[in-house]
Design an enzyme around this catalytic site. Structure first.
Site, mmCIF file in Angstrom:
data_model
loop_
_atom_site.group_PDB
_atom_site.id
_atom_site.type_symbol
_atom_site.label_atom_id
_atom_site.label_comp_id
_atom_site.label_asym_id
_atom_site.label_seq_id
_atom_site.Cartn_x
_atom_site.Cartn_y
_atom_site.Cartn_z
ATOM 1 C CD GLU A 39 -3.026 -0.274 -0.239
ATOM 2 O OE1 GLU A 39 -3.305 0.055 -0.330
ATOM 3 O OE2 GLU A 39 -3.932 -1.967 -0.924
ATOM 4 C CE1 TYR A 122 -6.718 3.510 0.132
ATOM 5 C CE2 TYR A 122 -3.962 3.438 0.233
ATOM 6 C CZ TYR A 122 -5.932 2.814 -0.312
ATOM 7 O OH TYR A 122 -5.555 2.244 -0.821
ATOM 8 C CG ASP A 140 -7.828 4.465 -3.533
ATOM 9 O OD1 ASP A 140 -8.612 4.018 -4.035
ATOM 10 O OD2 ASP A 140 -7.090 3.322 -4.343
#
Ligand code: SF4
Length: 362
Positions: A39, A122, A140
């Site tokens: 990520e 996020y 996102d």
């Protein structure tokens, strides 16, 4: 979306993701460490760029403890070329904090995850939902586009009111106990079908629920962000031959590039004579006078918020003791140092030129 349509929408998206998802290495075991690293690498960076970095990272740092202990120079080398180097430094700091405070295991909930360096709402939502299958939302760029189109939300994407609405929707729509699949379904749909330009609505598994499609407004949603012109930054760069090597300097100044190596560089205010500023800065760094000679090359590089123009001057220097953050690099050793991409390209070009001009070095 009418509440009675929600279950059919959730089921269509989850079933589509389970059959159509791309085969990506961080989706094999759903290991929290692997999900976290992927990520962070994927922020502002495409999957195809990330893949070789991810594989190399996992070979060298296969778990959180090894990340916590890695040397800064090796960390920078592993990240070299991905940009936004503070991401790598934050990974290491967060790994150290997890070892000290959580027994080496990434926390499972969003509130604790957000206490770690480099982890915002996020990333916390992504780790909690994808790795631990907690009902945590994520928004996102891809999810934003999909949600704005599904609900025909017509507001500039960076307004707080729209952001709040999107996070609420992303939370409310999660089918309980299936966040791992649902959240990734939204992200995957945005990355492979609901594309910014020319989305493939004919192939979309949730087209029956899409308000933008029903209203013929797909191409206008989401509204584009207001873009500011990037700030222009001028830098004077010293290309200093040192026998068969070039001199490089490690950046000590706090900022994006701290810790990386580069050709000696000073940032210059607009409309100031670059050679004079470079000479003064070299004197301050090395304690000797060295007047810049010919301008050898100019290169521009765009960052997210600014555009840098590098003016590279030939500088001759008599042998002298170098400060510890300066070092000569030979062509055969360039790969050992971590450079911002634009400097790596320049250094390769300058060595090529040196070899052309000086057959002795071949
Ligand atoms: Fe996106 Fe088209 Fe699907 Fe709507 S129908 S979610 S615009 S791909």
């Amino acid at each position: 979306m009418p509440p009675e349509s929600l279950p059919a929408f959730q089921q269509a998206l989850v079933a589509w993701f389970q059959s159509a998802q791309r085969n990506l290495p961080w989706r094999r075991a759903y290991d929290p460490y692997q999900v976290w690293i992927s990520e962070i690498m994927l922020q502002q960076t495409q999957v195809k760029t990330v893949l070789p970095y991810y594989e190399r990272w996992m070979r060298r740092l296969p778990d959180l403890q090894q990340l916590a202990e890695v040397e800064e120079s090796e960390l920078m080398k592993l990240w070299e070329g991905l940009g936004y180097y503070s991401r790598a430094r934050n990974l290491k700091r967060a790994a150290q904090q997890v070892c000290a405070e959580h027994g080496g295991e990434l926390p499972r909930n969003v509130a604790e995850l957000k206490q770690l360096p480099g982890i915002g709402p996020y990333t916390a939502g992504a780790i909690a939902s994808i790795a631990y299958n907690q009902d945590a939302p994520i928004v996102d760029g891809n999810v934003l586009r999909v949600l704005c189109r599904l609900e025909a939300l017509d507001a500039p994407p960076d307004t707080p009111a729209l952001q709040k609405q999107l996070w609420q929707l992303a939370q409310e729509w999660i089918p309980s106990g299936q966040a791992r699949w649902f959240n990734q379904g939204l992200m995957e749909l945005g990355a492979t079908v609901c594309l910014p330009r020319n989305p493939e609505c004919l192939l979309c598994p949730v087209r029956a629920h899409c308000q933008a499609l029903a209203q013929g407004r797909v191409s206008e949603l989401p509204r584009p962000k207001a873009r500011k012109a990037p700030t222009e930054v001028n830098k004077a760069v010293a290309v200093i031959r040192w026998g068969e090597a070039l001199l490089i300097r490690q950046r000590r100044e706090p900022g994006l590039m701290q810790g990386l190596w580069e050709l000696p560089t000073v940032e210059c205010p607009q409309n100031q004579p670059l050679p004079g500023l470079l000479e003064a800065w070299l004197h301050q760094e090395l304690g000797t006078s060295a007047a810049p000679g010919a301008l050898l090359q100019q290169a521009t590089h765009r960052y997210t918020t600014f555009k840098a123009t590098l003016h590279c001057f030939n500088v001759s220097l008599k042998p002298l003791p170098l400060p510890e953050h300066w070092t000569p690099v030979r062509q055969s050793n360039v790969a050992q140092y971590a450079f911002p991409t634009v400097y790596r390209k320049l250094i390769i070009q300058f060595f090529k030129k040196l070899l052309e001009d000086d057959p002795f070095l071949k």
